[in-house]
Design a protein around this motif. Structure first.
Motif, PDB file in Angstrom:
ATOM      1  N   GLY A 254      12.035 -12.364 -38.457  1.00  0.00           N
ATOM      2  CA  GLY A 254      11.115 -13.207 -37.713  1.00  0.00           C
ATOM      3  C   GLY A 254       9.751 -13.310 -38.353  1.00  0.00           C
ATOM      4  O   GLY A 254       9.129 -14.376 -38.335  1.00  0.00           O
ATOM      5  N   LEU A 255       9.277 -12.234 -38.936  1.00  0.00           N
ATOM      6  CA  LEU A 255       7.952 -12.245 -39.545  1.00  0.00           C
ATOM      7  C   LEU A 255       7.882 -13.157 -40.765  1.00  0.00           C
ATOM      8  O   LEU A 255       6.791 -13.545 -41.189  1.00  0.00           O
ATOM      9  CB  LEU A 255       7.549 -10.821 -39.942  1.00  0.00           C
ATOM     10  CG  LEU A 255       7.207  -9.877 -38.784  1.00  0.00           C
ATOM     11  CD1 LEU A 255       6.975  -8.460 -39.294  1.00  0.00           C
ATOM     12  CD2 LEU A 255       5.986 -10.366 -38.015  1.00  0.00           C
ATOM     13  N   GLN A 256       9.020 -13.514 -41.317  1.00  0.00           N
ATOM     14  CA  GLN A 256       9.037 -14.380 -42.500  1.00  0.00           C
ATOM     15  C   GLN A 256       8.887 -15.849 -42.153  1.00  0.00           C
ATOM     16  O   GLN A 256       8.502 -16.642 -43.017  1.00  0.00           O
ATOM     17  CB  GLN A 256      10.329 -14.146 -43.279  1.00  0.00           C
ATOM     18  CG  GLN A 256      10.425 -12.743 -43.850  1.00  0.00           C
ATOM     19  CD  GLN A 256      11.719 -12.505 -44.607  1.00  0.00           C
ATOM     20  OE1 GLN A 256      12.353 -13.442 -45.071  1.00  0.00           O
ATOM     21  NE2 GLN A 256      12.124 -11.246 -44.716  1.00  0.00           N
ATOM     22  N   ASN A 257       9.174 -16.226 -40.903  1.00  0.00           N
ATOM     23  CA  ASN A 257       9.131 -17.668 -40.601  1.00  0.00           C
ATOM     24  C   ASN A 257       8.634 -18.006 -39.200  1.00  0.00           C
ATOM     25  O   ASN A 257       8.744 -19.150 -38.773  1.00  0.00           O
ATOM     26  CB  ASN A 257      10.528 -18.293 -40.803  1.00  0.00           C
ATOM     27  CG  ASN A 257      11.614 -17.520 -40.077  1.00  0.00           C
ATOM     28  OD1 ASN A 257      11.459 -17.185 -38.907  1.00  0.00           O
ATOM     29  ND2 ASN A 257      12.716 -17.248 -40.778  1.00  0.00           N
ATOM     30  N   LYS A 258       8.075 -17.006 -38.486  1.00  0.00           N
ATOM     31  CA  LYS A 258       7.582 -17.252 -37.131  1.00  0.00           C
ATOM     32  C   LYS A 258       6.186 -16.653 -36.984  1.00  0.00           C
ATOM     33  O   LYS A 258       5.813 -15.724 -37.718  1.00  0.00           O
ATOM     34  CB  LYS A 258       8.500 -16.608 -36.087  1.00  0.00           C
ATOM     35  CG  LYS A 258       9.895 -17.197 -35.998  1.00  0.00           C
ATOM     36  CD  LYS A 258      10.678 -16.503 -34.881  1.00  0.00           C
ATOM     37  CE  LYS A 258      12.065 -17.106 -34.710  1.00  0.00           C
ATOM     38  NZ  LYS A 258      12.931 -16.746 -35.843  1.00  0.00           N
ATOM     39  N   PRO A 259       5.391 -17.171 -36.062  1.00  0.00           N
ATOM     40  CA  PRO A 259       4.121 -16.506 -35.746  1.00  0.00           C
ATOM     41  C   PRO A 259       4.379 -15.066 -35.314  1.00  0.00           C
ATOM     42  O   PRO A 259       5.416 -14.768 -34.700  1.00  0.00           O
ATOM     43  CB  PRO A 259       3.558 -17.346 -34.590  1.00  0.00           C
ATOM     44  CG  PRO A 259       4.230 -18.668 -34.706  1.00  0.00           C
ATOM     45  CD  PRO A 259       5.599 -18.389 -35.256  1.00  0.00           C
ATOM     46  N   PHE A 260       3.425 -14.189 -35.609  1.00  0.00           N
ATOM     47  CA  PHE A 260       3.610 -12.767 -35.318  1.00  0.00           C
ATOM     48  C   PHE A 260       4.008 -12.507 -33.868  1.00  0.00           C
ATOM     49  O   PHE A 260       4.964 -11.761 -33.611  1.00  0.00           O
ATOM     50  CB  PHE A 260       2.332 -12.004 -35.679  1.00  0.00           C
ATOM     51  CG  PHE A 260       2.446 -10.519 -35.516  1.00  0.00           C
ATOM     52  CD1 PHE A 260       2.939  -9.723 -36.533  1.00  0.00           C
ATOM     53  CD2 PHE A 260       2.058  -9.914 -34.329  1.00  0.00           C
ATOM     54  CE1 PHE A 260       3.053  -8.348 -36.373  1.00  0.00           C
ATOM     55  CE2 PHE A 260       2.163  -8.535 -34.159  1.00  0.00           C
ATOM     56  CZ  PHE A 260       2.668  -7.757 -35.182  1.00  0.00           C
ATOM     57  N   PRO A 261       3.321 -13.092 -32.877  1.00  0.00           N
ATOM     58  CA  PRO A 261       3.715 -12.799 -31.488  1.00  0.00           C
ATOM     59  C   PRO A 261       5.154 -13.207 -31.180  1.00  0.00           C
ATOM     60  O   PRO A 261       5.852 -12.506 -30.427  1.00  0.00           O
ATOM     61  CB  PRO A 261       2.716 -13.607 -30.655  1.00  0.00           C
ATOM     62  CG  PRO A 261       1.542 -13.806 -31.555  1.00  0.00           C
ATOM     63  CD  PRO A 261       2.132 -13.945 -32.936  1.00  0.00           C
ATOM     64  N   ASP A 262       5.611 -14.319 -31.740  1.00  0.00           N
ATOM     65  CA  ASP A 262       6.980 -14.769 -31.489  1.00  0.00           C
ATOM     66  C   ASP A 262       7.990 -13.809 -32.123  1.00  0.00           C
ATOM     67  O   ASP A 262       9.025 -13.497 -31.522  1.00  0.00           O
ATOM     68  CB  ASP A 262       7.192 -16.181 -32.058  1.00  0.00           C
ATOM     69  CG  ASP A 262       6.369 -17.222 -31.338  1.00  0.00           C
ATOM     70  OD1 ASP A 262       5.838 -16.912 -30.244  1.00  0.00           O
ATOM     71  OD2 ASP A 262       6.236 -18.344 -31.862  1.00  0.00           O
ATOM     72  N   ALA A 263       7.690 -13.355 -33.338  1.00  0.00           N
ATOM     73  CA  ALA A 263       8.598 -12.414 -34.005  1.00  0.00           C
ATOM     74  C   ALA A 263       8.689 -11.108 -33.229  1.00  0.00           C
ATOM     75  O   ALA A 263       9.779 -10.536 -33.066  1.00  0.00           O
ATOM     76  CB  ALA A 263       8.121 -12.153 -35.438  1.00  0.00           C
ATOM     77  N   VAL A 264       7.554 -10.635 -32.731  1.00  0.00           N
ATOM     78  CA  VAL A 264       7.547  -9.399 -31.947  1.00  0.00           C
ATOM     79  C   VAL A 264       8.329  -9.580 -30.656  1.00  0.00           C
ATOM     80  O   VAL A 264       9.131  -8.715 -30.268  1.00  0.00           O
ATOM     81  CB  VAL A 264       6.092  -8.960 -31.666  1.00  0.00           C
ATOM     82  CG1 VAL A 264       6.052  -7.881 -30.585  1.00  0.00           C
ATOM     83  CG2 VAL A 264       5.435  -8.456 -32.942  1.00  0.00           C
ATOM     84  N   GLU A 265       8.101 -10.688 -29.968  1.00  0.00           N
ATOM     85  CA  GLU A 265       8.791 -10.931 -28.703  1.00  0.00           C
ATOM     86  C   GLU A 265      10.307 -10.998 -28.894  1.00  0.00           C
ATOM     87  O   GLU A 265      11.070 -10.375 -28.140  1.00  0.00           O
ATOM     88  CB  GLU A 265       8.296 -12.234 -28.085  1.00  0.00           C
ATOM     89  CG  GLU A 265       9.012 -12.651 -26.803  1.00  0.00           C
ATOM     90  CD  GLU A 265       8.844 -11.649 -25.674  1.00  0.00           C
ATOM     91  OE1 GLU A 265       9.764 -11.553 -24.829  1.00  0.00           O
ATOM     92  OE2 GLU A 265       7.814 -10.948 -25.631  1.00  0.00           O
TER      93      GLU A 265
END
Length: 288
Positions: A254-265
């Motif tokens: 997720g961290l490679q292609n999403k905003p940080f909060p979205d990847a964490v969620e």
């Protein structure tokens, strides 16, 4: 706080009475802590939030306080447990924090590396006595599990638990929870596991529900084996990589292609979904 008020023991005693198992999930960071709590609240299940000593050493009192707040402020019973405290400095850190009011509900004082049961008892007993003064219940291991994971000491030369020694061992250590060696190991099983269920049945008969039994070494176990162990007396079930590995994979991706909060969620929800499956499998869903 007395042991009558100890959250870990209260959760496990109710599980023993109800014939279900309790997920003791290892958490490494705030995201996994939140994932476990979310899952427990959604499933209305009791749970145990578990830390390894390396995580305690890294985060210290502030991270432990965060874990305690997240667990104890949940709408379902969630205890906080320190797993495999083997090295004296980790035990000292846990107990010194407890004496300052930042206390685990329970810790595992792991002296299973000792050469003899007598040495195991001698190593564990002073820590058990000190923990009891601040209401912290202690888990001990009789026998020895092979393997190692996530900063745990590598152990070889497994020794199965001798049930005939169990009551004396518990009495002489003063511990409240027993981790038996029944053919389980830490890490991956190189061949299908051969658990000696007769050891669990014997222990359950001897303790008559008075001492919770904990299952270590659960990586890659089939669902039916978990349930067989619960039927034969296991109430605390330690789980680590089942939730950790898909969580890490989802977070890295997720961290490679999403905003940080979205990847964490999204990765938090991956962790939570694994916990939810185990609540259902262990029969604890709806028991809070």
């Amino acid at each position: 706080m007395t042991f009558d008020d100890n959250l870990t023991l209260n959760i496990l005693r109710k599980a023993e009475d109800g014939g279900y198992g309790i997920l003791a999930q290892t958490c490494y960071d705030a995201h996994s802590v939140i994932g476990l709590v979310r899952a427990a609240e959604r499933k209305r299940s009791p749970a145990i939030l578990q830390l390894f000593p390396v995580t305690l050493a890294y985060g210290g009192g502030p991270f432990l306080q965060f874990c305690i707040n997240a667990a104890h402020q949940a709408s379902v019973p969630i205890a906080v447990h320190l797993d495999h405290a083997t090295d004296p400095e980790h035990i000292e850190l846990a107990l010194s924090l407890a004496e300052k009011g930042i206390a685990f509900d329970s810790i595992m004082v792991d002296a299973s590396h000792a050469d003899t049961d007598e040495e195991n008892i001698a190593l564990a007993r002073p820590h058990v006595q000190r923990a009891a003064k601040v209401g912290v219940a202690v888990e001990v291991e009789l026998g020895r599990l092979e393997g190692g994971e996530a900063g745990l000491r590598m152990i070889s030369d497994a020794k199965l638990t001798n049930p005939e020694k169990a009551q004396t061992f518990l009495a002489e250590t003063g511990a409240a929870i027993l981790s038996p060696s029944i053919g389980n190991l830490h890490g991956s099983y190189l061949r299908p596991p051969n658990f000696r269920q007769e050891i669990l049945k014997d222990l359950r008969s001897r303790f008559n529900g008075g001492t919770p039994l904990c299952l270590h070494g659960t990586d890659e176990l089939p669902d039916a084996l978990f349930q067989e162990c619960i039927r034969n007396g296991i109430s605390k079930i330690n789980v680590n990589s089942w939730a950790r590995d898909p969580y890490v994979k989802a977070l890295v991706s997720g961290l490679q292609n999403k905003p940080f909060p979205d990847a964490v969620e999204e990765s938090t929800e991956v962790f939570a979904s694994v916990c939810e499956r185990f609540f259902d499998l262990f029969g604890s869903t709806g028991k809070a």
